[in-house]
Design a protein around this motif. Structure first.
Motif, PDB file in Angstrom:
ATOM      1  N   ASP A  73       7.964 -28.719  36.208  1.00 14.81           N
ATOM      2  CA  ASP A  73       7.418 -29.889  36.888  1.00 14.81           C
ATOM      3  C   ASP A  73       6.148 -29.459  37.612  1.00 14.81           C
ATOM      4  O   ASP A  73       6.136 -28.452  38.313  1.00 14.81           O
ATOM      5  CB  ASP A  73       8.425 -30.456  37.887  1.00 14.81           C
ATOM      6  CG  ASP A  73       9.639 -31.069  37.196  1.00 14.81           C
ATOM      7  OD1 ASP A  73       9.447 -31.693  36.134  1.00 14.81           O
ATOM      8  OD2 ASP A  73      10.754 -30.919  37.713  1.00 14.81           O
ATOM      9  N   ILE A  74       5.092 -30.252  37.460  1.00  8.81           N
ATOM     10  CA  ILE A  74       3.801 -29.923  38.066  1.00  8.81           C
ATOM     11  C   ILE A  74       3.514 -30.960  39.146  1.00  8.81           C
ATOM     12  O   ILE A  74       3.459 -32.158  38.888  1.00  8.81           O
ATOM     13  CB  ILE A  74       2.671 -29.926  37.018  1.00  8.81           C
ATOM     14  CG1 ILE A  74       3.040 -29.065  35.805  1.00  8.81           C
ATOM     15  CG2 ILE A  74       1.358 -29.476  37.633  1.00  8.81           C
ATOM     16  CD1 ILE A  74       3.305 -27.608  36.109  1.00  8.81           C
ATOM     17  N   GLY A  75       3.340 -30.476  40.391  1.00  8.61           N
ATOM     18  CA  GLY A  75       3.112 -31.398  41.504  1.00  8.61           C
ATOM     19  C   GLY A  75       1.767 -31.194  42.171  1.00  8.61           C
ATOM     20  O   GLY A  75       1.116 -30.160  42.017  1.00  8.61           O
ATOM     21  N   ASN A  76       1.360 -32.203  42.937  1.00 12.01           N
ATOM     22  CA  ASN A  76       0.139 -32.179  43.764  1.00 12.01           C
ATOM     23  C   ASN A  76      -1.123 -31.867  42.976  1.00 12.01           C
ATOM     24  O   ASN A  76      -1.993 -31.130  43.437  1.00 12.01           O
ATOM     25  CB  ASN A  76       0.286 -31.181  44.917  1.00 12.01           C
ATOM     26  CG  ASN A  76       1.402 -31.570  45.861  1.00 12.01           C
ATOM     27  OD1 ASN A  76       1.817 -32.722  45.902  1.00 12.01           O
ATOM     28  ND2 ASN A  76       1.901 -30.614  46.614  1.00 12.01           N
ATOM     29  N   THR A  77      -1.225 -32.402  41.769  1.00 11.40           N
ATOM     30  CA  THR A  77      -2.422 -32.179  40.953  1.00 11.40           C
ATOM     31  C   THR A  77      -2.952 -33.504  40.417  1.00 11.40           C
ATOM     32  O   THR A  77      -2.189 -34.446  40.207  1.00 11.40           O
ATOM     33  CB  THR A  77      -2.149 -31.244  39.763  1.00 11.40           C
ATOM     34  OG1 THR A  77      -1.143 -31.830  38.935  1.00 11.40           O
ATOM     35  CG2 THR A  77      -1.719 -29.871  40.213  1.00 11.40           C
ATOM     36  N   GLN A  78      -4.257 -33.549  40.223  1.00 15.20           N
ATOM     37  CA  GLN A  78      -4.925 -34.695  39.623  1.00 15.20           C
ATOM     38  C   GLN A  78      -5.962 -34.173  38.636  1.00 15.20           C
ATOM     39  O   GLN A  78      -6.286 -32.982  38.631  1.00 15.20           O
ATOM     40  CB  GLN A  78      -5.634 -35.541  40.686  1.00 15.20           C
ATOM     41  CG  GLN A  78      -4.706 -36.202  41.671  1.00 15.20           C
ATOM     42  CD  GLN A  78      -5.484 -36.964  42.734  1.00 15.20           C
ATOM     43  OE1 GLN A  78      -6.561 -36.558  43.152  1.00 15.20           O
ATOM     44  NE2 GLN A  78      -4.932 -38.082  43.161  1.00 15.20           N
ATOM     45  N   TYR A  79      -6.506 -35.085  37.830  1.00 17.34           N
ATOM     46  CA  TYR A  79      -7.530 -34.710  36.853  1.00 17.34           C
ATOM     47  C   TYR A  79      -8.816 -35.484  37.100  1.00 17.34           C
ATOM     48  O   TYR A  79      -8.790 -36.665  37.431  1.00 17.34           O
ATOM     49  CB  TYR A  79      -7.072 -35.031  35.424  1.00 17.34           C
ATOM     50  CG  TYR A  79      -5.955 -34.166  34.936  1.00 17.34           C
ATOM     51  CD1 TYR A  79      -6.201 -32.903  34.437  1.00 17.34           C
ATOM     52  CD2 TYR A  79      -4.639 -34.616  34.948  1.00 17.34           C
ATOM     53  CE1 TYR A  79      -5.179 -32.105  33.978  1.00 17.34           C
ATOM     54  CE2 TYR A  79      -3.607 -33.821  34.492  1.00 17.34           C
ATOM     55  CZ  TYR A  79      -3.888 -32.570  34.004  1.00 17.34           C
ATOM     56  OH  TYR A  79      -2.867 -31.780  33.542  1.00 17.34           O
ATOM     57  N   LEU A  80      -9.918 -34.790  36.915  1.00 13.89           N
ATOM     58  CA  LEU A  80     -11.235 -35.403  36.876  1.00 13.89           C
ATOM     59  C   LEU A  80     -11.867 -34.887  35.591  1.00 13.89           C
ATOM     60  O   LEU A  80     -11.987 -33.671  35.402  1.00 13.89           O
ATOM     61  CB  LEU A  80     -12.068 -34.994  38.089  1.00 13.89           C
ATOM     62  CG  LEU A  80     -13.510 -35.482  38.120  1.00 13.89           C
ATOM     63  CD1 LEU A  80     -13.560 -37.006  38.206  1.00 13.89           C
ATOM     64  CD2 LEU A  80     -14.254 -34.873  39.290  1.00 13.89           C
TER      65      LEU A  80
END
Length: 199
Positions: A73-80
């Protein structure tokens, strides 16, 4: 870029939290910047595995550990992400694109660039005690630099084969930043100023 390489690079800044959760250190939030989203090559199945990895993370908030075949599980990330408008595929998987807010920023017109750079250069040369001949030459140098940049960027287009052909505003700004270092004591005539620009 393969999905394996992309996943390896994206896992580097993450640390293991409780259970199956991986996230940036502490309580930090992280934004992955993905350049040239439309450039991954198609694999033998006519898909882009790197794009599918990003889509999987966006859809399910996880990807798999490739060695242990377990969910991470991957948390606290976003993509630009950004796309190359002159090369690669000009569409992105719609199931991935639905996770993004999309905007398009075109390259500024020549007239806008002329106003921007002439404001900086004129301000510098009129504020400092440059000779009139040098001040008058400045506008011609700006127009020549913009014209040359436009011709070069039209003649040498960036492609997947020629990735190094990239002529953007950053390069122009570097030229004008160099011109703004000129001092009146060193540039007493217009010819020296023109030679500085050519250099």
């Amino acid at each position: 870029t393969s999905s394996t390489l992309l996943q390896t690079m994206m896992e580097i800044p993450l640390e293991k939290k409780a259970g199956k959760l991986y996230a940036p250190p502490g309580k930090l939030q992280m934004i992955y910047f993905i350049d040239d989203l439309n450039m991954p090559a198609l694999d033998q199945y006519n898909t882009q595995s790197a794009i599918e990895l990003i889509k999987q993370k966006q859809d399910y908030s996880h990807w798999y550990d490739r060695a242990k075949i377990q969910v991470k599980d991957i948390g606290n990330t976003q993509y630009l992400c950004c796309m190359n408008p002159t090369a690669g595929s000009f569409t992105v998987n719609q199931r991935l694109q639905r996770h993004f807010w999309t905007s398009s920023v075109p390259f500024p017109e020549q007239s806008a660039l002329l106003v921007i750079y002439s404001t900086f250069v004129k301000g510098h040369f009129e504020h400092l005690p440059f000779r009139i001949s040098v001040q008058e030459t400045a506008m011609g140098v700006i127009k020549a630099a913009l014209s040359l940049h436009n011709q070069v960027s039209q003649a040498f287009r960036k492609t997947a084969k020629n990735m190094h052909y990239e002529f953007n505003i950053r390069h122009l700004s570097g030229v004008f930043a160099g011109l703004l270092q000129a001092k009146p004591s060193e540039f007493t005539d217009a010819e020296k100023f023109v030679l500085l620009c050519v250099h």
